[in-house]
Scaffold this active site. Structure first.
Site, PDB file in Angstrom:
ATOM      1  N   HIS A 270       0.836  -1.205   0.000  1.00 26.29           N
ATOM      2  CA  HIS A 270       0.000   0.000   0.000  1.00 26.29           C
ATOM      3  C   HIS A 270       0.868   1.252   0.000  1.00 26.29           C
ATOM      4  O   HIS A 270       1.951   1.279   0.597  1.00 26.29           O
ATOM      5  CB  HIS A 270      -0.905   0.026   1.235  1.00 26.29           C
ATOM      6  CG  HIS A 270      -2.057  -0.935   1.162  1.00 26.29           C
ATOM      7  ND1 HIS A 270      -2.950  -0.930   0.121  1.00 26.29           N
ATOM      8  CD2 HIS A 270      -2.446  -1.930   2.005  1.00 26.29           C
ATOM      9  CE1 HIS A 270      -3.855  -1.873   0.324  1.00 26.29           C
ATOM     10  NE2 HIS A 270      -3.567  -2.508   1.454  1.00 26.29           N
ATOM     11  N   CYS A 319       0.420   2.286  -5.407  1.00 27.61           N
ATOM     12  CA  CYS A 319      -0.449   3.341  -5.923  1.00 27.61           C
ATOM     13  C   CYS A 319       0.172   4.718  -5.710  1.00 27.61           C
ATOM     14  O   CYS A 319       1.029   4.910  -4.846  1.00 27.61           O
ATOM     15  CB  CYS A 319      -1.808   3.298  -5.231  1.00 27.61           C
ATOM     16  SG  CYS A 319      -2.895   2.012  -5.853  1.00 27.61           S
TER      17      CYS A 319
END
Length: 640
Positions: A270, A319
């Protein structure tokens, strides 16, 4: 009767590192009490230099002499001596160094044009100052006795193998032999780019405590580690790190970097982006998380550049969704334009990166194509361009994900460049010791049980913090039948991949073996281990005479294997009160995807999430977490 003053022992010249403490000594004989006064080359008396021994902290190269006098106004001077100071790398010099020659700079191989100047340099510390003797093809060059060998107009006769002997009264040392090639002006080959070493740190975060669990980093880190090892990288691969463990792992990684080294940092997990900075989320990050729960990528690159690496590569399968863009981040002071930095982003700004199910295997789509091309002997940016082209053709992520490459390459360096250690052997040895600390496996054990059964216990590393123990029955006894083995550990270690749906990929790594063990035990998160690890081996068998089941047990102490010996848990950081007041990001949202082929499907959630700002009622008026403070971050990295 007055005797004349006679100096029976003159001081000797020395060559030492900067700020080294040096003692110059003079011994004299005469009538009565003798007086001493030391002078430096500018004819100034050295303050406090009124003893036969002069101790100074050497900060610069200078000459010294001692005047010895008596009460009859007789005096005599010692010989002048030089305290030569070298402000160069002194790594490998022991704390209790006694003055034996220590080679700090080895000569380097050269290919030069005929008629050009040939210069070979050697530098060594020594007390007394070392004597130099150059050799060519094993024969001494009688007129070459300084630290620098120079030939003004090199001819073909000067080609050959050169080395230098460095000696003083304590010891003789030899430099590495180097080749000198003399070529015609039109035959000079292009310079071959090499690395003094290649080091890679790979981190994959999957099992988040408060965020969606990921699958792809498991196989991505494993496969990329294997490929980088084929390129002669020293690889440390780690799964599921807390914030403190990530900081400690990066600190260890930075210590392995040095001048001329290729450094590669890869992360899958993440993450998010804010104001051009990328943040990596630790597995223990709260919900919602704050920047103090994250690693700032640009700060890591800044530290890599400070280590004067020849190539610094950052590969991020994460991301890059934007945080609040209205806030100004804290300053990261840039280094000078040293160049040779490369960022390979799985996706472009304000976009997400995806994982896929490819033939039953979970993989990040960026790393899938990265692994396809990474072994190619091409400029690293060209390799990333091929990754970008392949990903751009993938229908699963069209319009959703596109690779971005940023770099300051000033040389065509490749991840496949050879490692050339000439002149850096001592630094390489020190890195080798440090690297092996995180990769040392326990030795194979042969266990003989009372019932006559022999069991072999061996070990394999899936990652630098995931160890597998295998037990196999090697020989049996007629008294023991139906033998089975169970393995357990003391202290107990949870298999984090045994959770629902979390072990399929890991099991595929375990059983891709040429042998079939009777039992295996997976030991995860070794970075948390604070004591020696004991493997408990239980042998279950049926006694032929009594027909009863019996159990015999043996315990094997395997110490702190792999990364456990690095004690990364010591780097855990307690966030400051100021940071704990920072605002957080909104919870993760799933994103529906278009229909995919039956043998390959896009995961129902982006590979790494997230960060769209949401105001926190408790901190009204501020919807942006504070950045990691520049000064405080200095506390977490300690390059030597």
């Amino acid at each position: 009767m007055t005797r004349e003053i006679v100096i029976v022992r003159h001081p000797v010249s020395v060559c030492v590192p900067v700020n080294h403490k040096v003692t110059l000594r003079v011994r004299a004989e005469g009538t009565g009490i003798l007086n001493y006064q030391w002078f430096s080359e500018d004819e100034n008396a050295v303050p406090g230099g009124t003893e036969s021994n002069l101790t100074i902290t050497a900060t610069k190269t200078q000459l010294f002499v001692c005047r010895v006098s008596d009460h009859f106004l007789n005096y005599v001077f010692s010989e002048w001596v030089k305290v030569k100071v070298l402000d160069i790398n002194k790594s490998g010099l022991s704390i209790d160094w006694q003055g034996n020659p220590h080679i700090a700079i080895n000569p380097k191989p050269q290919t030069i044009q005929r008629g050009s100047k040939l210069t070979l340099l050697c530098a060594a510390f020594g007390i007394p100052a070392p004597h130099y003797q150059w050799y060519k093809n094993g024969q001494p060059l009688l007129d070459k006795t300084s630290d620098t060998l120079q030939i003004s107009h090199a001819t073909s006769e000067h080609a050959g193998s050169y080395l230098c002997s460095v000696s003083n009264v304590l010891e003789e040392r030899w430099t590495d032999a180097v080749d000198v090639n003399i070529v015609e002006p039109d035959q000079l080959p292009p310079a071959v780019l090499t690395a003094t070493d290649k080091v890679a740190l790979l981190i994959g975060n999957l099992n988040y405590s408060n965020h969606p669990v990921l699958m792809a980093p498991l196989m991505d880190v494993r496969e990329l580690a294997n490929l980088l090892q084929q390129l002669d990288f020293r690889v440390v691969s780690l799964l599921d790190l807390t914030m403190g463990e990530m900081r400690s792992a990066i600190d260890k990684f930075l210590q392995l970097l040095d001048r001329g080294v290729y450094g590669l940092f890869y992360y899958a997990g993440h993450g998010y982006e804010h104001a051009g900075r990328n943040y990596l989320v630790a597995v223990d990050a709260p919900q919602p998380y704050r920047p103090e729960n994250c690693i700032c990528v640009q700060r890591v690159m800044h530290k890599m550049q400070e280590r004067q690496t020849a190539l610094s590569v950052m590969l991020l399968d994460t991301c890059r969704k934007w945080y609040n863009q209205n806030c100004i981040p804290s300053a990261i002071m840039p280094l000078g334009p040293s160049g040779n930095t490369v960022y390979g982003y799985a996706t472009c700004e304000d976009a997400e990166a995806f994982e896929v199910q490819d033939g039953g295997k979970s993989t990040g789509i960026f790393t899938k194509y990265l692994n396809k091309h990474i072994l190619q002997s091409e400029k690293v940016t060209h390799v990333l361009e091929k990754v970008s082209e392949d990903l751009g053709k993938d229908p699963l992520v069209t319009g959703k994900q596109a690779v971005e490459i940023k770099h300051t390459l000033k040389e065509p360096r490749s991840l496949a460049d050879q490692v050339r250690t000439t002149g850096h052997t001592r630094e390489l040895h020190l890195r080798d010791v440090c690297w092996r600390q995180a990769n040392e496996l326990p030795r194979k054990k042969q266990l003989m049980f009372l019932c006559g059964v022999e069991v072999e216990l061996c070990f394999s590393a899936l990652f630098s913090n995931v160890l597998v123990a295998f037990a196999t029955v090697k020989t049996t006894d007629s008294r023991a039948q139906d033998c089975t083995i169970t393995l357990s550990s003391i202290p107990p270690i949870e298999d984090i991949f045994s959770k629902l749906g979390g072990s399929e990929d890991m099991d595929s790594l375990l059983f891709n073996k040429s042998y079939n063990p009777d039992c295996s035990l997976r030991l995860c998160s070794l970075q948390k281990l604070k004591e020696s690890l004991v493997i408990k081996v239980d042998l279950h068998y049926t006694n032929q005479d009594s027909k009863l089941r019996h159990t015999e047990t043996q315990r094997v102490n395997i110490g702190k294997p792999l990364v456990a010996s690095c004690e990364l848990y010591r780097g855990n950081h307690v966030a400051s009160d100021k940071r704990q007041k920072a605002t957080s990001a909104r919870t993760v949202e799933n994103i529906s995807t278009s229909k995919a082929p039956t043998n390959q499907s896009l995961a129902c959630h982006p590979f790494t999430r997230k960060a769209v700002c949401a105001p926190n009622p408790a901190t009204a008026g501020s919807n942006e977490p504070e950045e990691n403070d520049e000064n405080e971050l200095q506390n977490f990295y300690y390059p030597p």
